[in-house]
Scaffold this motif. Structure first.
Motif, mmCIF file in Angstrom:
data_model
loop_
_atom_site.group_PDB
_atom_site.id
_atom_site.type_symbol
_atom_site.label_atom_id
_atom_site.label_comp_id
_atom_site.label_asym_id
_atom_site.label_seq_id
_atom_site.Cartn_x
_atom_site.Cartn_y
_atom_site.Cartn_z
ATOM 1 N N GLU A 146 40.281 35.060 1.978
ATOM 2 C CA GLU A 146 40.368 36.115 0.755
ATOM 3 C C GLU A 146 40.891 37.230 1.422
ATOM 4 O O GLU A 146 41.359 38.542 0.853
ATOM 5 N N TRP A 147 40.661 37.565 2.949
ATOM 6 C CA TRP A 147 41.516 38.628 3.644
ATOM 7 C C TRP A 147 42.459 38.202 4.522
ATOM 8 O O TRP A 147 43.477 38.985 4.802
ATOM 9 N N ALA A 148 42.513 37.101 5.044
ATOM 10 C CA ALA A 148 43.308 36.833 6.171
ATOM 11 C C ALA A 148 44.608 36.164 5.719
ATOM 12 O O ALA A 148 45.740 36.002 6.506
ATOM 13 N N VAL A 149 44.648 35.787 4.475
ATOM 14 C CA VAL A 149 45.974 35.162 4.011
ATOM 15 C C VAL A 149 46.308 35.866 2.625
ATOM 16 O O VAL A 149 45.777 35.732 1.505
ATOM 17 N N PRO A 150 47.099 36.723 2.825
ATOM 18 C CA PRO A 150 47.507 37.714 1.919
ATOM 19 C C PRO A 150 48.162 37.034 0.577
ATOM 20 O O PRO A 150 47.770 37.628 -0.431
ATOM 21 N N GLU A 151 48.746 35.881 0.716
ATOM 22 C CA GLU A 151 49.139 35.521 -0.503
ATOM 23 C C GLU A 151 48.353 34.065 -0.734
ATOM 24 O O GLU A 151 48.794 33.326 -1.171
ATOM 25 N N GLY A 152 47.056 34.105 -0.389
ATOM 26 C CA GLY A 152 46.262 32.682 -0.464
ATOM 27 C C GLY A 152 45.818 32.708 -2.061
ATOM 28 O O GLY A 152 46.226 33.584 -2.830
ATOM 29 N N PRO A 153 44.874 31.880 -2.111
ATOM 30 C CA PRO A 153 44.463 31.603 -3.643
ATOM 31 C C PRO A 153 43.856 32.649 -4.198
ATOM 32 O O PRO A 153 43.185 33.593 -3.458
ATOM 33 N N SER A 288 38.645 46.844 19.166
ATOM 34 C CA SER A 288 39.219 45.618 19.348
ATOM 35 C C SER A 288 38.440 44.340 18.595
ATOM 36 O O SER A 288 37.425 44.680 18.200
ATOM 37 N N VAL A 289 39.154 43.274 18.113
ATOM 38 C CA VAL A 289 38.804 42.357 17.532
ATOM 39 C C VAL A 289 38.544 41.007 17.940
ATOM 40 O O VAL A 289 39.747 40.513 18.631
ATOM 41 N N LEU A 290 37.641 40.160 18.165
ATOM 42 C CA LEU A 290 37.545 38.735 18.388
ATOM 43 C C LEU A 290 37.427 38.089 17.122
ATOM 44 O O LEU A 290 36.702 38.106 16.253
ATOM 45 N N LEU A 291 38.640 37.247 16.886
ATOM 46 C CA LEU A 291 38.833 36.506 15.829
ATOM 47 C C LEU A 291 38.671 35.158 15.796
ATOM 48 O O LEU A 291 39.129 34.486 16.613
ATOM 49 N N ARG A 292 37.716 34.449 14.859
ATOM 50 C CA ARG A 292 37.332 32.971 15.090
ATOM 51 C C ARG A 292 37.708 32.434 13.787
ATOM 52 O O ARG A 292 37.539 32.926 12.735
ATOM 53 N N GLY A 293 37.430 31.048 13.778
ATOM 54 C CA GLY A 293 37.457 30.242 12.602
ATOM 55 C C GLY A 293 38.630 29.359 12.603
ATOM 56 O O GLY A 293 39.071 28.975 13.567
ATOM 57 N N ASP A 294 38.984 28.933 11.393
ATOM 58 C CA ASP A 294 40.102 27.778 11.066
ATOM 59 C C ASP A 294 41.452 28.233 11.672
ATOM 60 O O ASP A 294 41.876 29.405 11.401
ATOM 61 N N ALA A 295 41.998 27.478 12.474
ATOM 62 C CA ALA A 295 43.333 27.925 13.019
ATOM 63 C C ALA A 295 44.450 28.428 12.136
ATOM 64 O O ALA A 295 44.779 29.314 12.638
ATOM 65 N N ALA A 296 44.533 27.946 10.985
ATOM 66 C CA ALA A 296 45.676 28.426 10.138
ATOM 67 C C ALA A 296 45.192 29.936 9.714
ATOM 68 O O ALA A 296 46.236 30.712 9.877
ATOM 69 N N TRP A 297 43.939 29.937 9.592
ATOM 70 C CA TRP A 297 43.688 31.482 9.006
ATOM 71 C C TRP A 297 43.303 32.347 10.119
ATOM 72 O O TRP A 297 43.748 33.731 9.983
ATOM 73 N N VAL A 298 43.058 31.942 11.324
ATOM 74 C CA VAL A 298 43.198 32.841 12.616
ATOM 75 C C VAL A 298 44.495 33.309 12.777
ATOM 76 O O VAL A 298 44.831 34.470 13.079
ATOM 77 N N GLN A 315 40.201 32.885 18.677
ATOM 78 C CA GLN A 315 39.485 31.587 19.163
ATOM 79 C C GLN A 315 39.395 30.677 18.067
ATOM 80 O O GLN A 315 38.328 30.534 17.217
ATOM 81 N N PRO A 316 40.183 30.163 17.662
ATOM 82 C CA PRO A 316 40.485 29.201 16.711
ATOM 83 C C PRO A 316 39.498 28.026 16.830
ATOM 84 O O PRO A 316 39.164 27.549 17.897
ATOM 85 N N GLU A 317 39.286 27.389 15.533
ATOM 86 C CA GLU A 317 37.833 26.350 15.836
ATOM 87 C C GLU A 317 38.521 25.111 16.624
ATOM 88 O O GLU A 317 37.771 24.577 17.299
ATOM 89 N N ALA A 318 39.468 24.628 16.498
ATOM 90 C CA ALA A 318 40.032 23.742 17.534
ATOM 91 C C ALA A 318 39.845 23.712 18.883
ATOM 92 O O ALA A 318 39.713 22.770 19.525
ATOM 93 N N THR A 319 39.839 25.079 19.353
ATOM 94 C CA THR A 319 39.842 25.295 20.647
ATOM 95 C C THR A 319 38.757 26.238 21.115
ATOM 96 O O THR A 319 38.595 26.676 22.318
ATOM 97 N N GLN A 320 37.901 26.495 20.205
ATOM 98 C CA GLN A 320 36.917 27.619 20.231
ATOM 99 C C GLN A 320 35.953 27.303 21.430
ATOM 100 O O GLN A 320 35.238 26.220 21.424
ATOM 101 N N LEU A 321 35.615 28.312 22.170
ATOM 102 C CA LEU A 321 34.652 28.355 23.247
ATOM 103 C C LEU A 321 33.231 28.228 22.496
ATOM 104 O O LEU A 321 32.990 28.679 21.246
ATOM 105 N N GLU A 322 32.446 27.564 22.959
ATOM 106 C CA GLU A 322 31.070 27.653 22.181
ATOM 107 C C GLU A 322 30.151 28.667 22.811
ATOM 108 O O GLU A 322 29.155 28.789 23.316
ATOM 109 N N LEU A 323 30.691 29.827 21.886
ATOM 110 C CA LEU A 323 29.871 31.109 21.907
ATOM 111 C C LEU A 323 28.752 31.283 21.378
ATOM 112 O O LEU A 323 27.553 31.950 21.707
ATOM 113 N N LEU A 324 28.546 30.630 20.067
ATOM 114 C CA LEU A 324 27.309 31.037 19.077
ATOM 115 C C LEU A 324 26.390 29.942 18.950
ATOM 116 O O LEU A 324 26.765 28.831 18.668
#
Length: 324
Positions: A146-153, A288-298, A315-324
């Motif tokens: 909704e915010w990371a993909v300007p031309e998304g659904p 500064s921003v720490l951005l995580r989630g789906d790799a394409a959206w990141v 930190q895309p989910e495919a390689t995300q550190l186990e922070l949380l």
């Protein structure tokens, strides 16, 4: 991009301090772990609500009490620490403040600071209109279309669901969490009533089990609840690629019936869009921003934030550190 206000060494030290706060302190967020106190930021924070020491906004804890939970979960709920917005509290070596995230039923952002000093970090899971911006050094964001993909659904609208339902059969709206289901139900309330999966139903006002519009979790397409339904459309709400592939595979498994099922994508109503997220970041003091989630959206979200002038660690989910 290099932040002109800070040296690369200073930024690296701050980022390491933020990682330590998230990974090594007594507090965990939205993830119950042995020996740690879990802060719950929204309804549906954990797909399986694991018993343990919980902290959450008063409205969120009250909302959890409505759910069909086990005796062990109910015991944890009775012992949970209820907090209010903008009142500082401490867990271990951290000083914490919760702020409204704009999500329903006590949805919260959480600012973390170490008692001995160092950078502050504002944790967010998702943000809606009315989210409180807070000055911080680092902003932890989850990339969402909704915010990371300007031309998304487009944002899901009640009249669109009304049209799909009028074509006959039943419409399955796939949504990740109870929070999303609540927001969709509220957006539809003036036009259509909804039914919901048992995981969501206790939180849906005006729940109508006979409605042809079904709010369903991303991970429950193959569950028994849909096997006798005459599904004519599936709406994929904020589904990462892996979930979209699973939904398409499910449709193929329906055989001839699946060929008649339409699939459309949408984003969840009641969330900040691109321009609003940019305004929120500025109101937080351009951290500064720490951005995580789906790799394409990141990837897309990082590009957008960088264009605004933000320093971004991803930190895309495919390689995300186990922070949380």
């Amino acid at each position: 991009m290099t932040d002109k206000r800070k040296s690369p060494t200073s930024l690296a030290d701050e980022f390491a301090a933020v990682q330590r706060m998230l990974a090594r302190e007594r507090l965990s967020i939205d993830d119950s772990q042995p020996g740690r106190t879990c802060f719950l930021s929204h309804i549906g924070a954990q797909p399986r609500l694991l018993p343990g020491p919980w902290v959450g906004h008063r409205d969120l804890i009250y909302a959890l009490a409505l759910a069909n939970i086990s005796p062990q979960q109910r015991t944890s709920l009775a012992r949970a620490v209820l907090i209010e917005y903008e009142r500082e509290f401490g867990i271990g070596r951290l000083l914490l403040d919760a702020f409204p995230s704009g999500l329903p039923m006590g949805g919260s952002s959480l600012r973390l600071r170490h008692r001995t000093g160092g950078p502050s970090c504002l944790y967010t899971w998702a943000l809606g209109p009315g989210a409180r911006a807070v000055k911080c050094d680092w902003l932890l964001l989850r990339a969402q279309p909704e915010w990371a993909v300007p031309e998304g659904p487009a944002t899901l609208r009640a009249d669109s669901l009304e049209v799909l339902a009028a074509l006959g059969g039943e419409v399955v709206v796939l949504v990740a969490t109870a929070t999303g289901a609540i927001q969709i139900a509220r957006a539809c309330a003036s036009r259509v009533r909804v039914a919901a999966h048992p995981r969501f139903a206790p939180h849906i006002e005006g729940h109508d089990p006979d409605s042809p519009i079904l709010l369903w979790p991303h991970d429950a397409l193959d569950g028994a609840g849909l096997r006798r339904r005459e599904i004519t459309a599936v709406v994929l709400v904020d589904t990462p690629e892996a979930v979209s592939r699973e939904a398409e595979a499910w449709r193929v498994r329906q055989g001839a019936a699946g060929e008649r099922i339409d699939m459309v994508e949408a984003t969840c109503p009641g969330r900040l869009r691109t321009d609003e997220m940019a305004g929120f970041w500025r109101a937080c003091g351009e951290p500064s921003v720490l951005l995580r989630g789906d790799a394409a959206w990141v990837t897309s979200g990082a590009r957008l934030l960088t264009d605004l002038g933000a320093v971004v660690e991803i930190q895309p989910e495919a390689t995300q550190l186990e922070l949380l």
